[in-house]
Design a protein around this motif. Structure first.
Motif, PDB file in Angstrom:
ATOM      1  N   ARG A 231      48.844 -27.133  55.290  1.00 62.27           N
ATOM      2  CA  ARG A 231      48.273 -27.217  53.959  1.00 62.27           C
ATOM      3  C   ARG A 231      46.839 -27.765  54.017  1.00 62.27           C
ATOM      4  N   ARG A 232      46.663 -28.800  54.890  1.00 63.94           N
ATOM      5  CA  ARG A 232      45.331 -29.369  55.054  1.00 63.94           C
ATOM      6  C   ARG A 232      44.374 -28.342  55.645  1.00 63.94           C
ATOM      7  N   LEU A 233      44.905 -27.566  56.631  1.00 61.71           N
ATOM      8  CA  LEU A 233      44.086 -26.521  57.247  1.00 61.71           C
ATOM      9  C   LEU A 233      43.676 -25.485  56.203  1.00 61.71           C
ATOM     10  N   PHE A 234      44.668 -25.039  55.426  1.00 60.57           N
ATOM     11  CA  PHE A 234      44.350 -24.083  54.365  1.00 60.57           C
ATOM     12  C   PHE A 234      43.346 -24.688  53.381  1.00 60.57           C
ATOM     13  N   GLN A 235      43.549 -25.989  53.085  1.00 60.94           N
ATOM     14  CA  GLN A 235      42.637 -26.652  52.168  1.00 60.94           C
ATOM     15  C   GLN A 235      41.227 -26.714  52.744  1.00 60.94           C
ATOM     16  N   LEU A 236      41.164 -27.067  54.070  1.00 61.49           N
ATOM     17  CA  LEU A 236      39.848 -27.117  54.708  1.00 61.49           C
ATOM     18  C   LEU A 236      39.219 -25.737  54.761  1.00 61.49           C
ATOM     19  N   GLN A 237      40.045 -24.720  55.057  1.00 66.21           N
ATOM     20  CA  GLN A 237      39.517 -23.355  55.054  1.00 66.21           C
ATOM     21  C   GLN A 237      38.997 -22.983  53.668  1.00 66.21           C
ATOM     22  N   ASP A 238      39.781 -23.345  52.657  1.00 64.50           N
ATOM     23  CA  ASP A 238      39.314 -23.085  51.297  1.00 64.50           C
ATOM     24  C   ASP A 238      38.037 -23.840  50.988  1.00 64.50           C
ATOM     25  N   GLU A 239      38.018 -25.130  51.445  1.00 69.97           N
ATOM     26  CA  GLU A 239      36.812 -25.912  51.214  1.00 69.97           C
ATOM     27  C   GLU A 239      35.621 -25.313  51.937  1.00 69.97           C
ATOM     28  N   ALA A 240      35.855 -24.868  53.226  1.00 66.06           N
ATOM     29  CA  ALA A 240      34.758 -24.242  53.973  1.00 66.06           C
ATOM     30  C   ALA A 240      34.286 -22.970  53.285  1.00 66.06           C
ATOM     31  N   ARG A 241      35.263 -22.153  52.851  1.00 65.69           N
ATOM     32  CA  ARG A 241      34.891 -20.931  52.140  1.00 65.69           C
ATOM     33  C   ARG A 241      34.121 -21.254  50.859  1.00 65.69           C
ATOM     34  N   MET A 242      34.643 -22.251  50.125  1.00 67.37           N
ATOM     35  CA  MET A 242      33.956 -22.640  48.899  1.00 67.37           C
ATOM     36  C   MET A 242      32.571 -23.222  49.195  1.00 67.37           C
ATOM     37  N   ALA A 243      32.468 -23.976  50.357  1.00 71.58           N
ATOM     38  CA  ALA A 243      31.166 -24.535  50.727  1.00 71.58           C
ATOM     39  C   ALA A 243      30.179 -23.421  51.063  1.00 71.58           C
TER      40      ALA A 243
ATOM     41  N   ALA B 151      29.260 -21.893  47.935  1.00 70.14           N
ATOM     42  CA  ALA B 151      28.353 -22.798  47.224  1.00 70.14           C
ATOM     43  C   ALA B 151      26.963 -22.769  47.854  1.00 70.14           C
ATOM     44  N   LEU B 152      26.931 -22.672  49.242  1.00 76.38           N
ATOM     45  CA  LEU B 152      25.642 -22.596  49.927  1.00 76.38           C
ATOM     46  C   LEU B 152      24.897 -21.331  49.515  1.00 76.38           C
ATOM     47  N   LEU B 153      25.636 -20.207  49.529  1.00 81.55           N
ATOM     48  CA  LEU B 153      25.009 -18.954  49.101  1.00 81.55           C
ATOM     49  C   LEU B 153      24.527 -19.061  47.648  1.00 81.55           C
ATOM     50  N   ARG B 154      25.401 -19.634  46.811  1.00 84.13           N
ATOM     51  CA  ARG B 154      25.001 -19.801  45.421  1.00 84.13           C
ATOM     52  C   ARG B 154      23.797 -20.728  45.288  1.00 84.13           C
ATOM     53  N   SER B 155      23.791 -21.797  46.125  1.00 78.45           N
ATOM     54  CA  SER B 155      22.664 -22.729  46.060  1.00 78.45           C
ATOM     55  C   SER B 155      21.374 -22.059  46.507  1.00 78.45           C
TER      56      SER B 155
END
Length: 582
Positions: A351-363, A366-370
């Protein structure tokens, strides 16, 4: 010799089918085997050492009988079928199951037999106790309750409650399952043998547990009764009540039991008590009653003695086995707990891995959006800078416009002041004209009155002159001149004089009135011109004020409209309208 050769050869073996509560076995037995040989073979096969509770039962006509151990199998009244069918069942029941039942196989066989007797309604059980017993049976079969695995309907194929209980209440199978599951969920961490033992501990307190019933009669009155034989002693029941005995004879209070053909005699240990006799019509049943009495009495006496070496060894082994299984269960429980913890940790890590993957994807998103936002912000900043320059230019223009408007406003104020002064002068002039008009009207009224008076005076003068002329004319004519002609063509001198007097006065008055009227018309025209000029100036000022107000609201520099002047202008306009009417 020929007769001997024609004899049929007897078989040396026969086939036997033995049914336990959870299995069926077939054996090939020798003809000479006794009941004990077959019984021992079955016990060795299933691993049973507590053999004194069990026996091999078979069906004879309309009743049943137990295989005698000291007599050959084929010499007894066993069925002639092949294979011969026997049922391996508990013949005698313990007083306290947890103290006497040592082996797990013994507990399991007792559990299955008692459960079947309850479901077949051979043992009466209340609905509440039936549900509780069913929950232990489910625990013994399925293990710990798991809501993720044991979905609704998982007990649909299991027979858990007596039909009498099911018919007693208007409840569906799902409702019964819900009640059983509620108790079942509370039996967590109970092993199969512990659940079966709890089942037996509850069942042994039921009134019909371990009791074998037989129909009997008392004395010669042929009163039908029921005889119950169990581990506690003998009991006499009414035919319609198997729960509460009318009379009981505990094994500790019986001195002797004997029977002669159909008569049984129970002699109490207390010689003061009466001997109890009863009758049974079937010899086979009498033998069965005697067997059960002897066996239960022997076990009753055996329980009150020191355990034999064999029983002591069995109990020691059972104790060691329970301790070993307890340790194994603890180890298993720890391993299970550790495995569950590891699985939970794994799930947490996944779950943490999936969460980190989601966070990385979201980051990344977010980087692209930024980055896109940065580019957009840079573009907006450039646009904002250009807009700022444009606004600064517009602000400068607005400031110049404001200054111009201030100057214009000052001029407008001065013009307003001058206009107000002119309006005041016009008001004064209008007042004077009104006063002069009123005065002229009064003078005209006086003149008219004077003219009327003059006309009256003229008429009176004419009348007097006519009278005088009439009185003096003959004398003058007689003395001074010849008589004038009497025709209509002779001129009337006095009349002409009077007419000349009248015409001259009228002309003079008419000239004066005409002159005053012309002066009044000229003054009125001049006043109207001034009023029109003043009105046009007021209109131009109002238009300028509206334009200035629009510019002020557009540039946010406009001053509030000058309300008093507009109000005064409205007043002036009303006055001018009045003057125009005048």
């Amino acid at each position: 010799m020929s007769s001997l050769g024609l004899k049929k050869k007897q078989p040396k073996t026969f086939k036997v089918k033995v049914s336990t509560m959870d299995a069926e076995m077939e054996f090939s037995c020798e003809v000479k085997w006794k009941g004990k040989d077959l019984f021992d073979l079955v016990c060795r096969t299933i691993g049973l050492r507590e053999t004194w509770f069990f026996g091999l039962r078979y069906t004879v006509k309309d009743t049943y009988a137990w295989l005698k151990p000291d007599k050959r199998v084929l010499d007894q009244e066993v069925p002639k079928d092949s294979p011969i069918t026997f049922h391996f069942l508990a013949k005698f029941f313990p007083e306290k199951v947890e103290d006497e039942l040592v082996q797990e196989i013994t507990q399991h066989l007792f559990f299955l037999q008692v459960k079947k007797q309850i479901l077949d309604e051979e043992i009466f059980c209340s609905p509440e106790a039936s549900v509780l017993l069913a929950s232990y049976a489910v625990q013994a079969k399925y293990g710990d309750y798991d809501p993720n695995f044991h979905k609704p309907g998982f007990l649909a194929q299991d027979e858990l409650l007596p039909k009498r209980v099911l018919m007693q209440y208007q409840m569906t199978a799902d409702m019964w399952e819900e009640k059983i599951t509620a108790w079942y969920a509370e039996h967590r961490n109970i092993t199969r043998d512990e659940a079966e033992m709890e089942y037996l501990k509850i069942a042994q307190d039921l009134e019909m547990y371990g009791v074998s019933y037989f129909s009997i009669t008392q004395n010669k009155r042929d009163t039908e009764l029921l005889l119950g034989v169990d581990a506690q002693g003998l009991h006499i029941y009414s035919p319609n009540n198997k729960l509460s005995p009318n009379k009981s004879f505990p094994w500790s209070g019986i001195r002797n039991i004997s029977y002669s053909e159909k008569e049984f005699t129970i002699k109490p240990l207390d010689k003061k008590k009466d001997v109890f006799k009863f009758y049974s019509s079937q010899l086979r049943v009498n033998k069965l009653i005697l067997q059960l009495c002897i066996g239960n009495h022997d076990l009753f006496m055996r329980r009150r003695k020191v355990d034999s070496i064999e029983v002591q060894q069995m109990k020691a082994q059972a104790k060691e086995e329970k301790a070993r299984k307890k340790v194994e269960r603890q180890i298993l429980a720890r391993e299970k707990q550790m495995r569950e913890e590891a699985e939970r940790a794994k799930e947490d890590m996944e779950r943490r891995l999936f969460q980190l993957q989601d966070e990385a994807r979201m980051a990344n998103e977010a980087l692209l959006r930024s980055e896109e936002t940065a580019d957009l912000l840079a573009e907006k900043a450039q646009i904002a800078e250009e807009e700022a320059k444009l606004l600064a230019h517009k602000a400068a223009e607005a400031e110049q416009e404001r200054q111009r408007l201030e100057v214009t406003a000052l001029k407008t104020k001065e013009e307003k002041r001058l206009m107000e002064q002119k309006m005041r002068e016009a008001e004064q002039l209008a007042v004077k004209l009104v006063e002069q008009s009123e005065r002229r009207l009064k003078e005209a009224d006086h003149l008219k009155q004077d003219l009327t008076d003059a006309k009256d005076a003229e008429r009176r003068a004419k009348q007097k002159l006519l009278e005088i002329t009439k009185s003096t004319y003959p004398l003058i004519a007689a003395y001074s001149s010849p008589p004038p002609p009497t025709g209509p063509e002779s001129p009337d001198v006095s009349s002409s004089n009077r007419m000349d007097f009248k015409d001259s006065d009228m002309k003079r008055l008419s000239m004066e009135i005409e002159r005053e009227r012309l002066e009044y018309m000229e003054k009125s025209k001049h006043l109207q011109d001034q009023l029109k000029e003043l009105k046009s100036e007021i209109e131009s000022l109002k238009l300028e004020e509206q334009q200035q107000a629009g510019l002020y609201s557009l540039r946010s520099y406009a001053e509030p409209p000058y309300v008093p002047h507009s109000n005064r202008n409205s007043a002036y306009m009303a006055q001018m309208a009045f003057y125009e009417e005048v």
